[in-house]
Design a protein around this motif. Structure first.
Motif, short mmCIF file in Angstrom:
data_model
loop_
_atom_site.label_atom_id
_atom_site.label_comp_id
_atom_site.label_asym_id
_atom_site.label_seq_id
_atom_site.Cartn_x
_atom_site.Cartn_y
_atom_site.Cartn_z
N ASP A 132 39.51 45.36 38.90
CA ASP A 132 40.59 46.15 39.03
C ASP A 132 40.19 47.44 38.01
N ARG A 133 39.43 47.09 37.08
CA ARG A 133 38.93 48.34 36.05
C ARG A 133 38.05 49.17 36.77
N PHE A 134 37.12 48.47 38.00
CA PHE A 134 36.52 49.59 38.83
C PHE A 134 37.33 50.05 40.14
N LYS A 135 38.65 49.99 39.95
CA LYS A 135 39.42 50.46 41.21
C LYS A 135 39.00 49.71 42.51
N ILE A 136 38.67 48.36 42.34
CA ILE A 136 38.35 47.87 43.70
C ILE A 136 39.51 46.81 43.85
N ASP A 137 40.06 46.52 45.36
CA ASP A 137 41.12 46.01 45.48
C ASP A 137 40.83 44.34 45.16
N PRO A 138 41.56 43.62 44.28
CA PRO A 138 41.20 42.43 43.83
C PRO A 138 41.38 41.35 44.90
N ALA A 139 42.51 41.62 45.63
CA ALA A 139 42.58 40.52 46.76
C ALA A 139 41.57 40.74 47.78
N LEU A 140 40.85 41.55 48.00
CA LEU A 140 39.80 41.81 48.85
C LEU A 140 38.67 41.27 48.54
N ALA A 141 38.17 41.35 47.31
CA ALA A 141 36.85 40.91 46.83
C ALA A 141 36.79 39.71 45.76
N SER A 142 37.89 39.44 45.12
CA SER A 142 38.03 38.29 44.31
C SER A 142 37.43 37.11 44.73
N GLY A 143 37.85 36.60 45.96
CA GLY A 143 37.65 35.37 46.38
C GLY A 143 36.15 35.10 46.48
N LEU A 144 35.56 36.22 47.36
CA LEU A 144 34.16 36.21 47.63
C LEU A 144 33.23 36.41 46.31
N MET A 145 33.53 36.72 45.17
CA MET A 145 32.76 37.14 44.17
C MET A 145 32.83 35.66 43.58
N LEU A 146 34.01 35.16 43.45
CA LEU A 146 34.35 33.86 42.84
C LEU A 146 33.55 32.83 43.43
N THR A 147 33.45 32.58 44.62
CA THR A 147 32.84 31.47 45.39
C THR A 147 31.41 31.64 44.96
N THR A 148 30.74 32.89 45.20
CA THR A 148 29.40 33.14 44.76
C THR A 148 29.15 32.43 43.04
N VAL A 149 29.75 32.91 42.41
CA VAL A 149 30.02 32.05 40.95
C VAL A 149 30.00 30.55 41.09
N THR A 150 31.14 30.15 41.53
CA THR A 150 31.43 28.80 41.42
C THR A 150 30.06 27.96 42.28
N ASP A 151 29.68 28.33 43.72
CA ASP A 151 28.81 27.74 44.39
C ASP A 151 27.37 27.75 43.37
N THR A 152 26.95 28.74 43.06
CA THR A 152 25.82 28.97 42.09
C THR A 152 25.87 28.08 40.91
N MET A 153 26.68 28.23 39.82
CA MET A 153 27.05 27.57 39.02
C MET A 153 26.95 25.96 39.23
N GLY A 154 27.76 25.73 40.39
CA GLY A 154 28.03 24.35 40.50
C GLY A 154 26.46 23.58 40.88
N PHE A 155 25.85 24.35 41.84
CA PHE A 155 24.27 23.90 42.16
C PHE A 155 23.48 23.64 41.00
N PHE A 156 23.51 24.93 39.99
CA PHE A 156 22.71 24.96 39.08
C PHE A 156 23.02 24.00 38.09
N ALA A 157 24.28 23.63 37.70
CA ALA A 157 24.48 22.68 36.60
C ALA A 157 24.26 21.18 37.07
N LEU A 158 24.65 21.07 38.41
CA LEU A 158 24.29 19.59 38.77
C LEU A 158 22.75 19.31 39.08
N LEU A 159 22.05 20.18 39.57
CA LEU A 159 20.70 20.06 39.85
C LEU A 159 19.72 20.29 38.61
#
Lengths: 436, 436
Positions: B397-424
Motif C-alpha cells: 500500500d505504501r508503494f501504491k501497489i494494489d494489495p488485492a493483486l499482489a499480496s497473495g503471490l508475495m505471501l506464498t513466496t515467503v511461506t513456501d521458501t521459509m517453509g522449505f528452508f525451516a524444515l530442511l
C-alpha cells in the motif's frame, strides 16, 4: 493530558459522519471504545450502532449502563431499536423495552419478529402513504401537518382504504400538476412492492436492476408494512462483497478485528485444521511412491511446483465460474459453453507450460526423461485444475454450499493430490521401469 | 424453428430489465449476441450498453452497422453517448458524432474529456437547477414547462446567477411550504458538491457515508457541471468488489467470459508464469538440501504440508489487514496494535499446530526427532506467515501497489521458501548432525 484527550476526541468525532465513527470504533482496541462512545453526540448513537459489525456492537452494548440504555430508547427510531435489541442481553433488553411507551414497544417487537437478513429486517416503519382518491391539495396539507418528513423521500406510497399497496406517486409529479388532480391519476401502479420475507440479497438485486431508491414492503396479503431505502441496500451490497472476500480465507466478516488473540486463534484453527487434513491426504497419496522419491530426489523439488501450477490455474477458472454464477442469468447451454471454454483454456496453458517447464527441468537436472515426466505432470495438473475449477463451484451450488467458502479448499485438494500422483506415478512408470 | 427462436427471444427480453439483458449478453457466446441485440427494444439500448463490461461492449459495438449507430445517436442521452464513444472505432465515432446536432455534439465531446473513473465520467448532464431568489411558485411553473423530469429526482440544485453551486432544496420541502416562500429560505447549503475530478472510488465513499441519493458535480470554480445519482454509484461499488475478487486470481474484471480460448490462455499464462517463478525459487532454495532429502525421504512428503499451513495462516492475516486498510480509518497506533494481535494469533496457532503435527509425524514415521523437526517447521512457518501477511499489504500500500493483486503471490513466496528452508534446515542441523 486526560482533558486534552477528551477535547481532541470530541473535535475528531464532530468531523466524522456516523459510518466513519462506526469504523473508528471497529478499528479501535475494545478498552478504548466506551470512551469514544461517551463522546459521540447522542443523536448519532442510533446510526453508529446500525453501522457497527455484529460482534463489536454486542460487546459495546454490554458496556452500557442502565442510564445509557434508557437514553437509547429515547433517541432511537423503532427500526434501529429492533436491530439493537437482538444484540442485547435479556436483562438489558427488558430495560430497553420498559423505557418505551406502548406503541413503540409493539413496533419494536413486530420489527424483531422478522429475520435480520430479509426485507422485514431491512425496512423502516416510517412509511408515508396516501389514498388514491384524494387530491394533491389534500396530500400537501397532510404533509405539512406531519412536519418532519423521512430522509430521501422520493415518492409516496399509495394505498386503498384497507392499507393494501397500490403503487407509488412521485413527489415531482405532485409538484408539476394542478392541486385538484387526484392522486390516482398520477399513480405508478407498475412499481411492485417487496414481500416482507424476501432475502436481503434478492432485495439488493431488485434495487440494482431497477435503479430504485426506495420500495414499499408488504405482507403476503399486500398490506403495507414498511419501506426500504437505498442506503440500507448499499450496506447489504458492501457486506456481501466483504463476505465473499473473507469466506475465501475461512474468516467470518462479522468478527471484531480486535477479538482477543486466543479467541481469534481458536476460530482460525478450524480452517487451518481442515487445510491440514487435505495436505496430509495429498502427502499420504505421495507416500505410496516413497521408493521412487528415494531414488530420484529431484522429484521432491518438483512436487510443490506441479501442485501450485494446478492450483493457480484451477483458481482462475473457479473465480470466473463463481462470478458467472453470481450474475445469475447463465442458462444451461451457456454454462456448458463456458465450462468447455475454461477446460480448453486450461488445456492450452497446460500444453504451453508443459513444454516450457519440461525444457527447464531437462536443463536443470540434465535429464531428458525427468524433464518429460515433469512437463507431462504439469500438463495433467493444469487440465485437472481447469476441470475441477469449473465443476466444483457448480456442484457446490447445487448442494446449496457457498462456493466462495469451500471451492478453494476442495480445489487445492484435487490439484495437490492429482499433481503428486501424476508426477510420482509417471516417474515410477516411465523412469524406474526403464532404468531397472 | 428460426421464427420460433425469434418469438421466444422477444418474449424473454420483454421480461428483463436492461441490467439483466446486459448480463444475458455477457453470458452468451459472442456469435449470438448481435441476434439478441436486434431484439432489444430500442429505448433500452443505451442502458444495456451502459451495464455491459468493457470488452463485451467494444465487441458488440464493432458488429453494428451504420444505421444501427445512427439509431443509437438518436435514442441515447449525451452522457451515455460519451461512454459509448470511447469504445467505438474512429470511423464509427465519426458516424456517431455526425449524426448529432451541434449542441449534442458539444455535450458529448465535453463529457468525453473527463476520465471514466472520475466524478466527471459518472455524471449526467440532466441537471435541473434553480436560482435562490425565486419563489416556490416560479419553480413549480418552471418544472411544469420542462414536462419530463429526470428519474429519481429528490432535490433541485440551487445556483446563483453565475451558475455557481449554492446547495440543494428538497422536493418535499417545496411541497410542504407556501407557494410564495423563497427558495433560499429552504436552501440546504450544508450539502457539498463533488469536484469533477474526484476519483469514482471516493465518490462512492461519499455517497455511502452520507447516505446520499444524488449529488451535484462542480468544476474547481464551483460551476455546476452535472449530477451523479446513486444507481451509478451502486455500479461502482459492485465493480470494486468484483475487482478485488478477480485480482486475487490475477484476472481482469473487464474481460469477456467468452473471450476466445487462445486469447484467454495467453492472458492467464502471465499469472501462471509469475507463480512458476516463485515456486521455482522455493524449489531452488530447497535444492541446497538435496543431500538431506536424499537421506530422509519423509521430508519430501512434509515439504508441501509445511508450506501450505504457512500460506493459509498468512492469507487469513493478510485478508484481515487488507479489509482493515480498506475501511480507511485505521490510524498508526491502532494499525500497530492490529499487527501485533495478528502476529500473536499466528504464534498461538503455531504452538498448537506444532504440537499436533509433531505428534502426528512421530506416529506416522515412527521417529520422534523427525516429529520434532516437522512441528518446529510448522511453528516457524505459521509465525512467518502471520508476519508476512501483516506486513506485505501495508508495504504494498505504501508503494501504491494494489494489495488485492499482489499480496497473495508475495505471501506464498515467503511461506513456501521459509517453509522449505525451516524444515530442511532443521532436519540437516538436528537429525543429520546427530546421526553422523
Amino acid at each position: 493530558a486526560q482533558e486534552k484527550d477528551v477535547l481532541r476526541t470530541e473535535k475528531l468525532l464532530k468531523e466524522l459522519v456516523p459510518e466513519q465513527i462506526a469504523q473508528l470504533l471497529e478499528t479501535t482496541p475494545p478498552e478504548l471504545r466506551h470512551f469514544i462512545w461517551e463522546h459521540v453526540e447522542p443523536e448519532h448513537h442510533g446510526e453508529v450502532l446500525a453501522h457497527l459489525n455484529e460482534e463489536v456492537r454486542t460487546k459495546l452494548l454490554e458496556t452500557l449502563n442502565r442510564e445509557e440504555i434508557e437514553e437509547l430508547a429515547e433517541e432511537l427510531e423503532t427500526d434501529d431499536l429492533a436491530d439493537i435489541a437482538q444484540s442485547l442481553s435479556d436483562e438489558n433488553k427488558a430495560i430497553l423495552l420498559e423505557a418505551l411507551d406502548e406503541d413503540e414497544r409493539v413496533a419494536v417487537e413486530t420489527a424483531m419478529s422478522y429475520p435480520e437478513d430479509t426485507a422485514g429486517g431491512l425496512m423502516n416503519s416510517d412509511v408515508i402513504s396516501v389514498r388514491g382518491d384524494v387530491t394533491i391539495e389534500t396530500v400537501m396539507r397532510y404533509l405539512r401537518q406531519l412536519g418532519e418528513l423521512p430522509d430521501n423521500l422520493l415518492e409516496l406510497i399509495v394505498r386503498d382504504r384497507h392499507n393494501h399497496y397500490l403503487g407509488v406517486v412521485k413527489l415531482s409529479d405532485l409538484l408539476t400538476h394542478e392541486e385538484d388532480t387526484k392522486i390516482e391519476e398520477l399513480l405508478d401502479a407498475s412499481k411492485p412492492a417487496v414481500l416482507v420475507l424476501t432475502p436481503a440479497k434478492d432485495v439488493a438485486k431488485l434495487f440494482e436492476q431497477n435503479d430504485w431508491v426506495d420500495a414499499a414492503v408488504v405482507d403476503s396479503d399486500n398490506h403495507i408494512l414498511g419501506r426500504i431505502t437505498i442506503d440500507d441496500v448499499v450496506d447489504i451490497i458492501r457486506e456481501e462483497a466483504e463476505h465473499a472476500q473473507m469466506a475465501q480465507a475461512g474468516l467470518d466478516e462479522d468478527e471484531d478485528i480486535f477479538t482477543p488473540p486466543l479467541v481469534s486463534a481458536r476460530r482460525r484453527a478450524f480452517w487451518l485444521g481442515i487445510n491440514l487434513l487435505t495436505a496430509v491426504f495429498a502427502a499420504w497419496v505421495a507416500s505410496f511412491f516413497e521408493d521412487t522419491l528415494d531414488k530420484i530426489v529431484a522429484l521432491a523439488l518438483m512436487m510443490p511446483i506441479v501442485a501450485s501450477m494446478g492450483g493457480i490455474g484451477g483458481t482462475q477458472t473457479a473465480t470466473i465460474i463463481i462470478r458467472a454464477m453470481a450474475k445469475g442469468v447463465l442458462s444451461g447451454p451457456n454454462m456448458r459453453a463456458l465450462i468447455r471454454k475454461e477446460i480448453l483454456v486450461g488445456t492450452l496453458n497446460g500444453l504451453f507450460w508443459a513444454l516450457a517447464t519440461g525444457a527447464f527441468a531437462w536443463w536443470w537436472f540434465g535429464d531428458a526423461l525427468l524433464g518429460f515426466v515433469f512437463g507431462a505432470a504439469i500438463f495433467i495438473n493444469l487440465v485437472a485444475g481447469a476441470v475441477a475449477g469449473a465443476l466444483i463451484p457448480v456442484i457446490l451450488d447445487r448442494f446449496k454450499i457457498d462456493p466462495a467458502l469451500a471451492s478453494g479448499l476442495m480445489l487445492t485438494t484435487v490439484t495437490d493430490t492429482m499433481g503428486f500422483f501424476a508426477l510420482l506415478g509417471l516417474a515410477t512408470v516411465i523412469i524406474l521401469r526403464h532404468s531397472v
